[in-house]
Design an enzyme around this catalytic site. Sequence first.
Site, PDB file in Angstrom:
ATOM      1  N   LYS A 244     -26.244 -24.377 -61.864  1.00 52.04           N
ATOM      2  CA  LYS A 244     -27.113 -23.383 -62.554  1.00 52.04           C
ATOM      3  C   LYS A 244     -27.082 -23.441 -64.055  1.00 52.04           C
ATOM      4  O   LYS A 244     -26.764 -24.382 -64.620  1.00 52.04           O
ATOM      5  CB  LYS A 244     -27.005 -21.969 -62.023  1.00 52.04           C
TER       6      LYS A 244
ATOM      7  N   GLU B 180     -31.990 -22.693 -47.784  1.00 53.22           N
ATOM      8  CA  GLU B 180     -31.489 -21.819 -48.554  1.00 53.22           C
ATOM      9  C   GLU B 180     -32.403 -20.554 -48.353  1.00 53.22           C
ATOM     10  O   GLU B 180     -33.296 -20.214 -49.208  1.00 53.22           O
ATOM     11  CB  GLU B 180     -31.525 -22.131 -50.089  1.00 53.22           C
TER      12      GLU B 180
ATOM     13  N   GLY C 180     -26.689 -16.056 -53.772  1.00 51.71           N
ATOM     14  CA  GLY C 180     -25.710 -15.393 -54.821  1.00 51.71           C
ATOM     15  C   GLY C 180     -25.526 -13.839 -54.390  1.00 51.71           C
ATOM     16  O   GLY C 180     -25.293 -12.975 -55.133  1.00 51.71           O
TER      17      GLY C 180
ATOM     18  N   SER D  21     -24.381 -18.425 -50.420  1.00 46.78           N
ATOM     19  CA  SER D  21     -23.295 -17.766 -50.347  1.00 46.78           C
ATOM     20  C   SER D  21     -22.068 -18.479 -49.779  1.00 46.78           C
ATOM     21  O   SER D  21     -21.180 -18.023 -48.804  1.00 46.78           O
ATOM     22  CB  SER D  21     -23.178 -16.289 -49.978  1.00 46.78           C
TER      23      SER D  21
HETATM   24  C1  PEP Z   1     -27.792 -21.788 -54.491  1.00 41.85           C
HETATM   25  O1  PEP Z   1     -27.872 -21.644 -55.775  1.00 41.85           O
HETATM   26  O2  PEP Z   1     -28.188 -22.847 -54.351  1.00 41.85           O
HETATM   27  C2  PEP Z   1     -26.835 -21.186 -53.920  1.00 41.85           C
HETATM   28  C3  PEP Z   1     -26.613 -21.200 -52.707  1.00 41.85           C
HETATM   29  O3  PEP Z   1     -26.259 -20.178 -54.418  1.00 41.85           O
HETATM   30  P1  PEP Z   1     -24.811 -19.116 -53.817  1.00 41.85           P
HETATM   31  O4  PEP Z   1     -24.260 -20.422 -53.318  1.00 41.85           O
HETATM   32  O5  PEP Z   1     -24.083 -18.685 -55.295  1.00 41.85           O
HETATM   33  O6  PEP Z   1     -25.379 -18.371 -52.931  1.00 41.85           O
END
Ligand code: PEP
Length: 253
Positions: free
Chosen positions: A13, A169, A175, A215
């Site tokens: 990111k 996702e 996050g 996560s």
């Molecule tokens: C992502 O941004 O693709 C993601 C899954 O973030 P996180 O692992 O922090 O939840």
Amino acid sequence: MENRKPFIAGNWKMFKTCSEAVNTAGQLVKLVKHANDIDVMIAPPFTALVPVSDVVKGSCVSLGAQNLFWEDEGAYTGEISSAMLVSAGCKYVIIGHSERRQYFGETDETVNKKIGSAIKDDLIPIFCVGESEKERESKATFSVLDKQVKRGIEGFSTDDLEALVIAYEPVWAIGTGKTATSSQAQEVHQFLRSMLDKILGNMLAKSIRILYGGSVKPSNIKELMTMPDVDGALVGGASLSAETFSKLVHYQV
Ligand code: PEP
């Protein structure tokens, strides 16, 4: 998991300056140098792609970008084309991440154009789909995903989509520390694979890798990876530390 090679992908990111990115990539290369039979990718910010590409060259870590613009070149201030990403050393590109959909006006139509551009320049798209918390609560998960997937891959041939990677996702798990349970993830991955079967045929449905993202951390990866249709993970927060990310890469140990 049939014959699909596991794939652990990190999305950095908007984190890390060039020197921080180079340091983390250098540590990661050392930590995962004995990793076998697994694909590993990191997607640093655009500014760090070229220096990180030098660091990962010749290692098992591949380079990815977090976004692209579909035109080849032109007066599009602030945008980056797929050919530019290839020239910076990228093999993969993340497309349609929920943060891009949420904050930057990405739609299924722009996602479709971006996937087309990636395919044209031989970049492997990691195509992100996922439902919001509200959509899950109102039992709209499958219809939301059905629309996102169909519109995202509309107009491409099976040859075009041979290398495609899909990342499921759930927006409520990104996050937030809330991970989908392994059975929730499996239920959706199985649904996605059966959709691919109907649209693209059995061969591709069996070979396209579907990653889970939301996560993912060292404490939950093993359980997620036991699911037959979970082929890997797209990782945000836990990819920022080389040590933590390397534990995900070594999830089988
Ligand atoms: C992502 O941004 O693709 C993601 C899954 O973030 P996180 O692992 O922090 O939840």
